[in-house]
Each structure stands twice: as structure tokens, then as C-alpha cells.
Design a protein around this motif. Structure first.
Motif, mmCIF file in Angstrom:
data_model
loop_
_atom_site.group_PDB
_atom_site.id
_atom_site.type_symbol
_atom_site.label_atom_id
_atom_site.label_comp_id
_atom_site.label_asym_id
_atom_site.label_seq_id
_atom_site.Cartn_x
_atom_site.Cartn_y
_atom_site.Cartn_z
ATOM 1 N N ALA A 40 0.838 -1.196 0.000
ATOM 2 C CA ALA A 40 0.000 0.000 0.000
ATOM 3 C C ALA A 40 0.876 1.249 0.000
ATOM 4 N N SER A 41 0.669 2.130 -0.967
ATOM 5 C CA SER A 41 1.380 3.406 -1.020
ATOM 6 C C SER A 41 0.588 4.430 -0.216
ATOM 7 N N VAL A 42 1.197 4.965 0.836
ATOM 8 C CA VAL A 42 0.496 5.898 1.719
ATOM 9 C C VAL A 42 1.234 7.233 1.745
ATOM 10 N N LYS A 43 0.550 8.260 2.225
ATOM 11 C CA LYS A 43 1.154 9.594 2.254
ATOM 12 C C LYS A 43 1.513 10.029 3.660
ATOM 13 N N GLN A 44 0.652 9.748 4.638
ATOM 14 C CA GLN A 44 0.864 10.206 6.001
ATOM 15 C C GLN A 44 1.259 9.047 6.916
ATOM 16 N N PRO A 45 2.065 9.303 7.958
ATOM 17 C CA PRO A 45 2.490 8.233 8.865
ATOM 18 C C PRO A 45 1.338 7.450 9.479
ATOM 19 N N GLN A 46 0.243 8.140 9.829
ATOM 20 C CA GLN A 46 -0.888 7.437 10.433
ATOM 21 C C GLN A 46 -1.525 6.452 9.459
ATOM 22 N N ASP A 47 -1.323 6.698 8.171
ATOM 23 C CA ASP A 47 -1.872 5.779 7.176
ATOM 24 C C ASP A 47 -1.108 4.459 7.133
ATOM 25 N N ILE A 48 0.126 4.463 7.616
ATOM 26 C CA ILE A 48 0.891 3.205 7.690
ATOM 27 C C ILE A 48 0.152 2.224 8.590
ATOM 28 N N GLN A 49 -0.296 2.715 9.745
ATOM 29 C CA GLN A 49 -1.033 1.869 10.687
ATOM 30 C C GLN A 49 -2.380 1.465 10.109
ATOM 31 N N ALA A 50 -3.044 2.389 9.422
ATOM 32 C CA ALA A 50 -4.347 2.074 8.831
ATOM 33 C C ALA A 50 -4.207 1.008 7.760
ATOM 34 N N ASP B 122 20.011 6.737 6.259
ATOM 35 C CA ASP B 122 20.009 5.591 5.354
ATOM 36 C C ASP B 122 19.799 4.296 6.120
ATOM 37 N N LYS B 123 19.593 4.427 7.452
ATOM 38 C CA LYS B 123 19.284 3.283 8.306
ATOM 39 C C LYS B 123 17.795 3.284 8.635
ATOM 40 N N ALA B 124 17.353 2.202 9.246
ATOM 41 C CA ALA B 124 15.950 2.112 9.659
ATOM 42 C C ALA B 124 15.640 3.196 10.678
ATOM 43 N N PHE B 125 14.414 3.723 10.628
ATOM 44 C CA PHE B 125 14.025 4.782 11.550
ATOM 45 C C PHE B 125 12.552 4.630 11.901
ATOM 46 N N ALA B 126 12.103 5.449 12.842
ATOM 47 C CA ALA B 126 10.704 5.433 13.266
ATOM 48 C C ALA B 126 10.071 6.783 13.001
ATOM 49 N N LEU B 127 8.748 6.804 12.979
ATOM 50 C CA LEU B 127 7.999 8.038 12.754
ATOM 51 C C LEU B 127 6.964 8.235 13.844
ATOM 52 N N PRO B 128 6.775 9.469 14.308
ATOM 53 C CA PRO B 128 5.646 9.733 15.192
ATOM 54 C C PRO B 128 4.345 9.348 14.490
ATOM 55 N N GLY B 129 3.489 8.662 15.198
ATOM 56 C CA GLY B 129 2.227 8.226 14.609
ATOM 57 C C GLY B 129 2.269 6.817 14.084
ATOM 58 N N SER B 130 3.453 6.171 14.171
ATOM 59 C CA SER B 130 3.567 4.795 13.696
ATOM 60 C C SER B 130 4.546 4.044 14.578
ATOM 61 N N ASN B 131 4.205 2.792 14.910
ATOM 62 C CA ASN B 131 5.122 1.972 15.694
ATOM 63 C C ASN B 131 5.910 1.014 14.813
ATOM 64 N N MET B 132 5.870 1.251 13.508
ATOM 65 C CA MET B 132 6.573 0.386 12.574
ATOM 66 C C MET B 132 8.015 0.846 12.364
ATOM 67 N N GLU B 133 8.853 -0.105 12.010
ATOM 68 C CA GLU B 133 10.211 0.203 11.597
ATOM 69 C C GLU B 133 10.158 0.608 10.119
ATOM 70 N N ILE B 134 10.727 1.762 9.797
ATOM 71 C CA ILE B 134 10.709 2.275 8.430
ATOM 72 C C ILE B 134 12.079 2.022 7.807
ATOM 73 N N VAL B 135 12.118 1.289 6.721
ATOM 74 C CA VAL B 135 13.369 0.933 6.068
ATOM 75 C C VAL B 135 13.486 1.695 4.749
ATOM 76 N N PRO B 136 14.509 2.547 4.605
ATOM 77 C CA PRO B 136 14.711 3.227 3.318
ATOM 78 C C PRO B 136 14.975 2.209 2.210
ATOM 79 N N CYS B 137 14.397 2.449 1.048
ATOM 80 C CA CYS B 137 14.538 1.526 -0.076
ATOM 81 C C CYS B 137 16.014 1.283 -0.391
ATOM 82 N N PRO B 138 16.480 0.040 -0.322
ATOM 83 C CA PRO B 138 17.896 -0.263 -0.598
ATOM 84 C C PRO B 138 18.330 0.077 -2.020
#
Length: 303
Positions: A200-210, A228-244
């Protein structure tokens, strides 16, 4: 009154047959599409984000050559298939800019008067008829040849996704992973895609959870990676991985994260992309991402 079809009455009758198949949710191969040209199949991709590409001197210029393992791709009309809710449709979509815009315009012109399901039906015909006698060449990363659906374009209905999944299932029987991205994740349920690895392509961090709650793995676009490493975003408890492919030059055919969206979802991982291509400036102007919390390997936040 039915819209006038550019290819004439015979093509309109074919379009009506496609509509009936889609309406009743059939996953059998659809009849011939209602207008040739609303979709495109590329047997060997020269997109360096997808596959390994080298540039060889040819006369006065360097020409790209796919080095293998190889990837096939499809494109389908953006106007006919992409949701009006997509924030980048007509406003920063990379497939509508640069050299890609010529393909997009050609497909859109051919799809004039078609529904999204009718355009996708042509996509399915290409997939089913690809390669001589349906034998997929064994030049992919894991045998067969991986297929990236809809470098440009999307699927606008659950019925269309089910039809496309039927074609993907038939292709998987001949080997090779099939993957795609969708902005229609709110309208098209994840189970309609079946074996297709769809993100799913999302625009806002809260949409990651949705998106995750709806059964999807997610991908989000940034104006610029915070790391360039994994990071987190406010509004999401997911690990965000930049596209390798963007941070390390490791193409999809080698990385394979998005080729297994189910594993991404189970691992609580989302993918991040940077705005790129000729339309990147328009995308950056549109994106307002909250400040990221960069996560190092130990799991501690670095702000």
C-alpha cells in the motif's frame, strides 16, 4: 448512453464481455481487450531500480543493457486505473514525468472511454500471452522471471484485482514472483490480490497503521530520508526501512523486500522512498513529513 468507443462496435462488444466477467468476479482469462494499447508488457526491464543495468559504449553514447537476473514489467493507463484519491495523480507522479510520460500519454489515449476494469483486462491478456507458448524464460533471480506490475497505473476495483490475481497465479505456476504497489488500498481489500505481493502506497504516517490494520504492508514517500538506516515516525510503531535501491544501489531483483509484502507486514516493517525523478520537486513541495526518530542498530533513538 454508452460512451463512444474509439475502436468501433466490435471493440465495444468486447468491452461489454470484459465488463460482465469483471462484474461477476470471474478469474478466468478475460476475452480480448476492448482497445489495444491501454496496457504495455516489457519482457526485460531497463529500470535500474528494478534490475541490474550496465551501460555499454555504442558509438558516441552509452546504451543501457540488462545484465541479469532479469525482470519483466507492465504499465497500464493511469487515467483509467489510478484512484482520484492518489495524491500524486497529475501532481508529481514519476510515471507522468520525464521520458515515462510518453508511455503514460500513449496508454491514456488508448484507454479513452474504458473503465479501469477494462484497461486491467488488457493487462491480463498481455501477462497470459507473454513469451513464446507461455514458457517464462529461466533468467530471473530464482528461476523464471519476476514481474513488476504497474510501473505506471493501478487497479481500481476488487473485481479487477481478482482478475489480475488469476493471471498472476497462472504466471506463478510458470515461476517468478509478481509484485506491485497500490494507492487504492482503502477501496480494494488485500485478499482480492491473493498471491500478488502488493504494498500500500500511503502519504501520512498514520496511514501506515491504517494500511497495516487492513492487512497491507505499506510504503511512504519522503522529501528526503532522515537516515540511510531504519528509523521510526511519530504516529507509527513500525520500523521504516529506506529503499535499498535508493540508498545502496541494490535493485529489487536482489533486495526482494517488496516481493514478499506478507513478510514485511508480519515483521512490522514499512518501506520508505525518496521523491525522485523529474517530478521530484513537485512531490517535495507537497510533502510535509513529521520529524523522524532515527533508530540505530541497538534500538536506541538518535534525535
Amino acid at each position: 448512453m454508452s460512451p463512444r468507443h474509439p475502436a468501433g462496435p466490435a471493440a465495444l462488444r468486447a468491452a461489454m464481455r470484459v465488463h460482465l466477467l469483471v462484474r461477476h468476479g470471474s478469474t478466468e482469462p478475460p476475452p480480448p481487450p476492448s482497445a489495444a494499447g491501454a496496457s504495455r508488457f516489457v519482457p526485460v526491464s531497463y529500470n535500474r531500480k528494478l534490475a541490474l543495468i550496465e551501460r555499454l559504449p555504442t558509438g558516441s553514447r552509452l546504451r543501457p543493457r540488462a545484465r541479469g537476473p532479469f525482470v519483466s514489467t507492465t504499465d497500464v493507463s493511469i487515467v483509467a486505473t489510478c484512484s482520484a484519491t492518489c495524491p500524486f495523480k497529475g501532481s508529481g507522479c514519476f510515471a507522468e514525468a520525464g521520458f515515462a510520460r510518453f508511455t503514460a500519454r500513449k496508454l491514456d489515449a488508448a484507454a479513452r472511454g474504458l473503465t479501469d476494469d477494462q484497461a486491467v483486462a488488457e493487462d491480463i491478456r498481455f501477462i497470459d500471452s507473454a513469451f513464446d507458448k507461455g514458457q517464462v524464460p529461466q533468467g530471473g533471480a530464482r528461476g523464471g522471471r519476476d514481474l513488476r506490475l504497474h510501473v505506471g497505473g493501478d487497479v481500481g476495483s476488487a473485481a479487477g484485482a481478482r482478475l489480475l490475481a488469476g493471471a498472476a497465479d497462472r504466471r506463478r505456476d510458470r515461476s517468478g514472483a509478481v509484485w506491485s504497489f497500490t494507492h487504492a488500498w482503502r477501496e480494494v481489500p488485500r485478499d482480492a490480490w491473493r498471491s500478488i505481493s502488493v504494498v500500500a502506497s500511503v502519504k501520512q504516517p498514520q496511514d501506515i497503521q491504517a494500511a497495516r490494520a487492513a492487512g497491507h504492508a505499506a510504503a511512504i514517500v519522503f522529501d528526503e530520508f532522515p537516515s540511510d538506516k531504519a528509523f521510526a515516525l511519530p504516529g507509527s510503531n513500525m520500523e521504516i526501512v529506506p529503499c535499498p535501491a535508493e540508498t545502496r544501489g541494490k535493485p529489487c531483483v536482489e533486495c526482494r523486500l517488496c516481493l514478499d509484502a506478507g513478510k514485511l507486514a508480519r515483521s512490522n516493517v514499512a518501506i520508505a522512498f525518496e521523491a525522485h525523478g523529474p517530478a521530484a520537486r513537485r512531490v517535495r513541495e507537497d510533502l510535509v513529513q513529521p520529524r523522524a526518530l532515527v533508530v540505530d542498530k541497538s534500538g536506541a533513538d538518535r534525535t
